[in-house]
Design an enzyme around this catalytic site. Structure first.
Site, PDB file in Angstrom:
ATOM      1  N   ARG A 273       0.839  -1.205   0.000  1.00 48.86           N
ATOM      2  CA  ARG A 273       0.000   0.000   0.000  1.00 48.86           C
ATOM      3  C   ARG A 273       0.868   1.247   0.000  1.00 48.86           C
ATOM      4  NH1 ARG A 273      -0.154   4.698   2.873  1.00 48.86           N
ATOM      5  NH2 ARG A 273      -2.202   5.594   2.904  1.00 48.86           N
TER       6      ARG A 273
ATOM      7  N   HIS B 141       3.045   6.101  -2.470  1.00 49.97           N
ATOM      8  CA  HIS B 141       4.162   7.042  -2.528  1.00 49.97           C
ATOM      9  C   HIS B 141       4.947   6.980  -3.833  1.00 49.97           C
ATOM     10  CE1 HIS B 141       3.398   8.284   1.523  1.00 49.97           C
ATOM     11  NE2 HIS B 141       3.364   7.022   1.902  1.00 49.97           N
TER      12      HIS B 141
END
Length: 112
Positions: A75, A80
């Site tokens: 995740r 990011h």
């Protein structure tokens, strides 16, 4: 709100996201790799899975030896490094890792 109730809600979210990912990827690898719509839908559901996993109690995470850190790290990576997501890798995760996650979630939800 009890810990069990909270964990059950997160497990249900993960279960639902697994089902959605299966549905969105049912178009096959080639179509998936060409469809930004399906890629975005799958990425969003993996984000939800990771966020829900992060919020599970340590007691629930300890059951069955599932590698929750990997789901959370995945995740974090897709959030990011959103410009660097390799959709072939994402497809491999769907094919190789999603069934084990879904099976583990179903067993946790079935447990008393």
């Amino acid at each position: 709100m009890s810990r069990h109730y909270r964990d059950e809600a997160y497990l249900l979210h993960i279960r639902d996201c697994c089902a959605k990912i299966r549905d969105y990827s049912a178009i096959g690898a080639q179509a998936f790799l060409q469809s930004q719509l399906h890629q975005d839908a799958v990425v969003r559901n993996f984000q939800i899975i990771g966020e829900a996993a992060k919020n599970l109690s340590e007691e629930t995470k300890a059951i069955g030896g599932f590698q929750w850190r990997d789901a959370i790290a995945f995740r974090n990576f897709i959030v990011h490094q959103y410009m660097g997501v390799d959709y072939r890798l994402l497809w491999d995760v769907i094919q190789q890792d999603l069934p084990a996650l879904e099976s583990h979630i179903l067993s946790l939800l079935a447990a008393p």
